[in-house]
Design an enzyme around this catalytic site. Structure first.
Site, PDB file in Angstrom:
ATOM      1  N   CYS A  49       0.817  -1.213   0.000  1.00 20.33           N
ATOM      2  CA  CYS A  49       0.000   0.000   0.000  1.00 20.33           C
ATOM      3  C   CYS A  49       0.854   1.268   0.000  1.00 20.33           C
ATOM      4  CB  CYS A  49      -0.906  -0.023   1.233  1.00 20.33           C
ATOM      5  SG  CYS A  49      -1.820   1.507   1.494  1.00 20.33           S
ATOM      6  N   TYR A 180      -5.643   5.965  -8.932  1.00 21.44           N
ATOM      7  CA  TYR A 180      -6.778   5.141  -8.520  1.00 21.44           C
ATOM      8  C   TYR A 180      -8.051   5.534  -9.272  1.00 21.44           C
ATOM      9  CZ  TYR A 180      -4.213   2.911  -4.738  1.00 21.44           C
ATOM     10  OH  TYR A 180      -3.312   2.158  -4.026  1.00 21.44           O
TER      11      TYR A 180
END
Length: 338
Positions: A49, A180
């Site tokens: 992440c 994203y």
């Protein structure tokens, strides 16, 4: 990064990043009820992440390893999200839990927003303290100073904060979050707008960095950390998996050299696990990669090649010094390094 249920839905509904539900702060004066205290808290991260990786880099640069222990979650989630299957018996050895969600439940049963990393957990009670990824690293830099190592850099210098904040806001909107929005877009126009925004900002950053070694000032700051954690994932996952493919990072001479410079700086590349990164994105995001096939590339050998950025001057750690060797048990596996 959010829970497994949300990841399955990506690519099927428009992407919107949720605000952190738990925004308590651990501060020197303990004004939120959480005072800075060595050994009291555990930092839960995933090396996959980018948001969590900011905290991993900051912790190492600041020398907080002895004061703030770290748990590393499995990059492959199941229906209960981040889990500790990398640890013996499938439990975190300090918190004694199988899933990070257990710490969330201990804090607020049924809390909204899913289970995300980075997360700071109170060891004595097992309760989540905060999952505020935007604030956490700033507090590590400014509130935890009494526990910093000797020679720790100032990652958020007071006289540069306005400029750092401005740069970070642009990087967040168009790059950190932009990839994203492109990757999880549900329509062509939505994707195109996000993708074009990513590369417009990258071009502006390339121009900014053409004549300066770091984003703000002449030392590494929080702004560099936040950009690095996206750039280091760019060719491995964002270019293909998220369709941000107008060009590769390796095709922009300035950004590629800047990224290699940081990667080769102690505290950056020695925290990066490319295997965890690829396994997570390609196997968990079944909404956009239903086969779960993980690509063999890209070639990672270039990360250790000469970058030439020293010619621009700058002092990576300012008046301080680089962190020492990576602590035993926190090394990145050899398969995760170029």
């Amino acid at each position: 990064m959010s829970d497994a249920e949300g990841n399955r839905a990506y690519g099927k509904k428009s992407f919107k990043r949720s605000k952190s539900h738990f925004a308590d702060r651990v501060t020197a004066d303990g004004r939120d009820g959480w005072p800075v205290e060595a050994g009291r808290y555990r930092l839960v991260v995933s090396r996959a992440c980018p948001w969590a990786s900011r905290a991993v880099v900051s912790r190492r640069l600041l020398g907080l390893e002895d004061a703030l222990s770290m748990a590393i979650a499995d990059p492959i989630q199941d229906d209960r999200s981040w889990r500790f299957t990398l640890d013996p018996g499938g439990r975190d050895p300090v918190l004694g839990i199988r899933y990070l969600g257990e710490a969330y439940e201990a804090r607020e049963p049924g809390a909204p927003g899913g289970v995300s990393v980075p997360a700071l957990v109170d060891v004595p009670t097992g309760r989540l303290v905060t999952n505020d990824y935007q604030r956490l690293t700033l507090d590590l830099a400014t509130e935890w100073t009494a526990l910093h190592r000797e020679g720790a850099p100032d990652l958020y210098p007071a006289d540069l904060r306005d400029e750092i904040d401005e740069v970070m806001a642009e990087v967040y909107k168009d790059v950190n979050n932009g990839v994203y929005r492109a990757g999880f877009a549900t329509g062509q126009k939505e994707y195109a707008a996000a993708c074009e925004g990513v590369f417009l900002r990258l071009e502006l950053l390339s121009q900014r960095l053409a004549g300066r070694r770091y984003l703000v000032g002449d030392t590494i700051t929080e702004a560099d950390i936040r950009l690095f954690t996206t750039l280091v994932r760019f060719d491995a996952v964002y270019h293909g998996h998220f369709k941000c493919n107008l060009w590769k990072l390796t095709e922009d001479p300035v950004l590629w050299a800047y990224s290699r410079d940081l990667y080769q700086t102690p505290g950056f590349g020695d925290t990066v696990d490319f295997d965890h990164i690829k396994w997570h994105y390609y196997q968990v995001h079944t909404g956009i990669n239903p086969t779960g096939i993980v690509p063999l590339g890209p070639d990672l050998s270039g990360w250790l090649t000469s970058h030439g950025r020293e010619e621009l001057g700058g002092r990576p750690f300012g008046d301080g010094s680089p962190p020492g060797p990576v602590r035993e048990g926190e090394e990145v596996p050899a398969a995760g390094r170029p």
